[in-house]
Design a protein around this motif. Structure first.
Motif, short mmCIF file in Angstrom:
data_model
loop_
_atom_site.label_atom_id
_atom_site.label_comp_id
_atom_site.label_asym_id
_atom_site.label_seq_id
_atom_site.Cartn_x
_atom_site.Cartn_y
_atom_site.Cartn_z
N ASP A 176 -2.95 -0.59 -3.32
CA ASP A 176 -3.79 0.55 -2.98
C ASP A 176 -2.91 1.79 -2.89
O ASP A 176 -1.69 1.70 -2.75
CB ASP A 176 -4.50 0.32 -1.64
N GLN A 200 -9.62 4.14 6.00
CA GLN A 200 -8.81 3.76 4.83
C GLN A 200 -7.71 2.79 5.23
O GLN A 200 -7.47 1.80 4.55
CB GLN A 200 -8.14 4.99 4.20
N ILE A 201 -7.04 3.08 6.31
CA ILE A 201 -5.93 2.24 6.77
C ILE A 201 -6.47 0.87 7.22
O ILE A 201 -5.91 -0.17 6.88
CB ILE A 201 -5.17 2.90 7.94
N ILE A 204 1.42 5.30 0.39
CA ILE A 204 0.80 6.51 0.95
C ILE A 204 1.65 7.71 0.55
O ILE A 204 2.87 7.60 0.42
CB ILE A 204 0.66 6.45 2.49
N VAL A 226 0.87 -1.17 0.00
CA VAL A 226 0.00 0.00 0.00
C VAL A 226 0.91 1.22 0.00
O VAL A 226 1.83 1.33 0.82
CB VAL A 226 -0.92 0.01 1.25
N ILE A 268 -3.06 5.58 -0.95
CA ILE A 268 -3.76 6.39 0.06
C ILE A 268 -3.04 7.73 0.19
O ILE A 268 -1.81 7.77 0.26
CB ILE A 268 -3.78 5.66 1.42
N THR A 269 -3.81 8.81 0.25
CA THR A 269 -3.19 10.12 0.40
C THR A 269 -3.21 10.55 1.86
O THR A 269 -4.10 10.19 2.61
CB THR A 269 -3.93 11.18 -0.45
N LYS A 270 -2.18 11.31 2.26
CA LYS A 270 -2.10 11.89 3.60
C LYS A 270 -2.76 13.26 3.53
O LYS A 270 -2.57 13.94 2.53
CB LYS A 270 -0.66 12.08 4.03
N PHE A 329 -4.66 10.74 5.88
CA PHE A 329 -5.59 9.65 5.58
C PHE A 329 -6.57 9.50 6.73
O PHE A 329 -6.34 9.99 7.81
CB PHE A 329 -4.85 8.33 5.36
N ASP A 330 -7.68 8.84 6.45
CA ASP A 330 -8.58 8.58 7.56
C ASP A 330 -8.39 7.13 8.03
O ASP A 330 -7.93 6.28 7.28
CB ASP A 330 -10.04 8.95 7.27
#
Length: 114
Positions: free
Chosen positions: A101, A111-112, A82, A80, A103-105, A107-108
Motif C-alpha cells: 500500500d 487509512q492506517i 508513506i 506499507v 499512503i500520503t501524509k 494521512f487519516d
C-alpha cells in the motif's frame, strides 16, 4: 487468541512515529520504531516484523531501498509506504518493489487502521 500484529515503523520524523505508534497500539499491535532505513533494516534482521510501515524520504537508506532489502529477506512481507511527497512515479516504484500500500501524509487514521 491470535498474537498481536508486530509492526515496525520506520520514519525519520519523530512526530509521525509517535502518531503511528499511538494509532497502532490502540488497535492492539506491538510497535517498534526506527528513525532511518538502516536502523529499520537492522531491527528487522534482529526480529522480523509482520508489517513494516516506512517513509520514502529518509537519510542513510531510503524507503524504496529499505523495501527492496526487506523483500529480499522476506518476499511475502507486507510493507506499507508513506510519504509527504506523493508522486505517481514514487507510488509505481514502491509497488514495483512489492509495497502492499502507498499512503500520503498527512494521512487519516482510517487509512492506517486498514
Amino acid at each position: 487468541m491470535a498474537a498481536p500484529l508486530d509492526v515496525l515503523v520506520v520514519d525519520d520524523e519523530p512526530k509521525i512515529c509517535q502518531l503511528l505508534e499511538q494509532i497502532l497500539l490502540a488497535r492492539g499491535c506491538t510497535v517498534r520504531l526506527a528513525h532511518d532505513g538502516l536502523e529499520g533494516l537492522s531491527q528487522f534482521k534482529e526480529r522480523p516484523a509482520n508489517v513494516v510501515i516506512t517513509d520514502i524520504r529518509m537519510p542513510k537508506l531510503t524507503g524504496v531501498e529499505l523495501l527492496r532489502e526487506l523483500k529480499h529477506l522476506d518476499p511475502l512481507l507486507n510493507v506499507v509506504v508513506i510519504t509527504a511527497y506523493p508522486s505517481v512515479e514514487g507510488a509505481v516504484e514502491a509497488m514495483k518493489y512489492g509495497a502492499c500500500d502507498f499512503i500520503t501524509k498527512p494521512f487519516d487514521i482510517a487509512q492506517i487502521q486498514a
